[in-house]
Design a protein around this motif. Structure first.
Motif, mmCIF file in Angstrom:
data_model
loop_
_atom_site.group_PDB
_atom_site.id
_atom_site.type_symbol
_atom_site.label_atom_id
_atom_site.label_comp_id
_atom_site.label_asym_id
_atom_site.label_seq_id
_atom_site.Cartn_x
_atom_site.Cartn_y
_atom_site.Cartn_z
ATOM 1 N N ASP A 37 0.833 -1.204 0.000
ATOM 2 C CA ASP A 37 0.000 0.000 0.000
ATOM 3 C C ASP A 37 0.869 1.256 0.000
ATOM 4 O O ASP A 37 0.572 2.227 -0.701
ATOM 5 N N VAL A 38 1.929 1.215 0.788
ATOM 6 C CA VAL A 38 2.841 2.361 0.849
ATOM 7 C C VAL A 38 3.531 2.569 -0.505
ATOM 8 O O VAL A 38 3.656 3.692 -0.995
ATOM 9 N N PHE B 208 6.221 5.008 -8.631
ATOM 10 C CA PHE B 208 7.518 4.651 -9.216
ATOM 11 C C PHE B 208 8.498 5.809 -9.015
ATOM 12 O O PHE B 208 8.179 6.959 -9.283
ATOM 13 N N GLY B 209 9.711 5.474 -8.538
ATOM 14 C CA GLY B 209 10.683 6.528 -8.270
ATOM 15 C C GLY B 209 12.106 6.003 -8.256
ATOM 16 O O GLY B 209 12.416 4.950 -8.832
ATOM 17 N N TRP B 210 12.983 6.744 -7.568
ATOM 18 C CA TRP B 210 14.404 6.432 -7.542
ATOM 19 C C TRP B 210 14.678 5.046 -6.968
ATOM 20 O O TRP B 210 15.583 4.351 -7.426
ATOM 21 N N TYR B 211 13.917 4.649 -5.969
ATOM 22 C CA TYR B 211 14.138 3.347 -5.340
ATOM 23 C C TYR B 211 13.969 2.227 -6.360
ATOM 24 O O TYR B 211 14.792 1.294 -6.440
ATOM 25 N N LYS C 220 16.888 2.308 -8.915
ATOM 26 C CA LYS C 220 18.120 1.744 -8.357
ATOM 27 C C LYS C 220 18.085 0.221 -8.368
ATOM 28 O O LYS C 220 19.040 -0.430 -8.821
ATOM 29 N N TYR C 221 16.979 -0.351 -7.929
ATOM 30 C CA TYR C 221 16.881 -1.810 -7.883
ATOM 31 C C TYR C 221 16.835 -2.416 -9.283
ATOM 32 O O TYR C 221 17.389 -3.495 -9.520
ATOM 33 N N THR C 222 16.179 -1.734 -10.199
ATOM 34 C CA THR C 222 16.145 -2.228 -11.576
ATOM 35 C C THR C 222 17.544 -2.287 -12.163
ATOM 36 O O THR C 222 17.913 -3.247 -12.851
ATOM 37 N N THR D 62 1.777 -1.580 -8.066
ATOM 38 C CA THR D 62 0.953 -2.554 -8.765
ATOM 39 C C THR D 62 0.713 -2.173 -10.220
ATOM 40 O O THR D 62 0.778 -3.021 -11.117
ATOM 41 N N ALA D 63 0.475 -0.905 -10.486
ATOM 42 C CA ALA D 63 0.188 -0.448 -11.849
ATOM 43 C C ALA D 63 1.403 -0.572 -12.771
ATOM 44 O O ALA D 63 1.245 -0.651 -13.994
ATOM 45 N N ASP D 64 2.600 -0.587 -12.198
ATOM 46 C CA ASP D 64 3.824 -0.633 -13.000
ATOM 47 C C ASP D 64 4.536 -1.979 -12.918
ATOM 48 O O ASP D 64 5.641 -2.117 -13.436
ATOM 49 N N ARG D 65 3.921 -2.949 -12.275
ATOM 50 C CA ARG D 65 4.608 -4.209 -12.012
ATOM 51 C C ARG D 65 5.003 -4.939 -13.291
ATOM 52 O O ARG D 65 6.030 -5.625 -13.326
#
Length: 201
Positions: free
Chosen positions: A7-8, A14-17, A20-22, A139-142
């Motif tokens: 939920d958070v 979608f952002g920097w986090y 970075k992981y991608t 969820t929308a960008d998964r």
């Protein structure tokens, strides 16, 4: 109502986090794909240069697939025991080991073992990386997580095949120095491992 991590993530978006992981998971895909591109050439070269009979040649060519089968069985267990981030790092360390070990092979039995190990650690990290990316994306960008992973993987395949093409103008399997090819993969492999150790938090 109680709220969980998903939920958070959906609220933040979608952002920097995620970027970075991608990148971190992506470079591990890139390294693995380069390895498979060069492994495919190596198996053909060894069959020719070492004049392997049908049985050892078949074992060499299928050893990476057998390693992937074992890695698929062990990957989930390792992720459950140690967490997906550690499973990815564990995978990269194993990939690095077998990348450096492969050029030292002096007999087809060693090459078979190294190829098996490479396939094992590749799939161990792939499973954990896929799940990890899916978990941290909104969820929308998964759906984008798998697309980005495929981009890195395909880039690795192209890079590996390009290195092979540049390494030998005529691709004569009798003359191709297959051992030196593996040192080209060592650079992104070590880089990916170091980056994930320090930044895959």
């Amino acid at each position: 109502a109680s709220r969980d991590a998903h939920d958070v993530i959906n609220d933040i978006g979608f952002g920097w986090y995620q970027i970075k992981y991608t990148f971190l998971i992506g470079i591990s895909y890139f390294t693995s794909a380069m390895g498979f591109a060069i492994l495919a050439v190596t198996t053909s070269v060894l069959k020719t240069q070492w004049e392997l009979q049908n049985t050892p040649a078949a074992m060499l060519m299928s050893s990476a697939a057998a390693g992937m089968l074992a890695g698929s069985a062990a990957g989930g267990m390792l992720a459950d025991l140690f967490g997906r981030r550690k499973a990815v790092i564990f995978s990269l360390v194993g990939i690095c080991f077998f990348i450096f070990a492969m050029p030292t092979a002096i007999h087809h039995s060693f090459a078979i073992f190294y190829s098996f190990g490479f396939g094992f650690f590749y799939l161990t990290g792939l499973l954990s990386g896929n799940v990890l990316l899916g978990e941290i994306f909104p969820t929308a960008d998964r759906h984008l997580s798998s697309i980005y992973g495929d981009v890195f993987f395909q880039a690795g395949l192209i890079s590996g095949n390009t290195i092979v093409a540049l390494h030998s103008e005529n691709l004569n399997l009798q003359e191709l120095n297959w051992r030196s090819l593996w040192f080209f993969i060592a650079i992104p492999a070590v880089f990916a491992t170091i980056m994930c150790v320090f930044h895959l938090d």
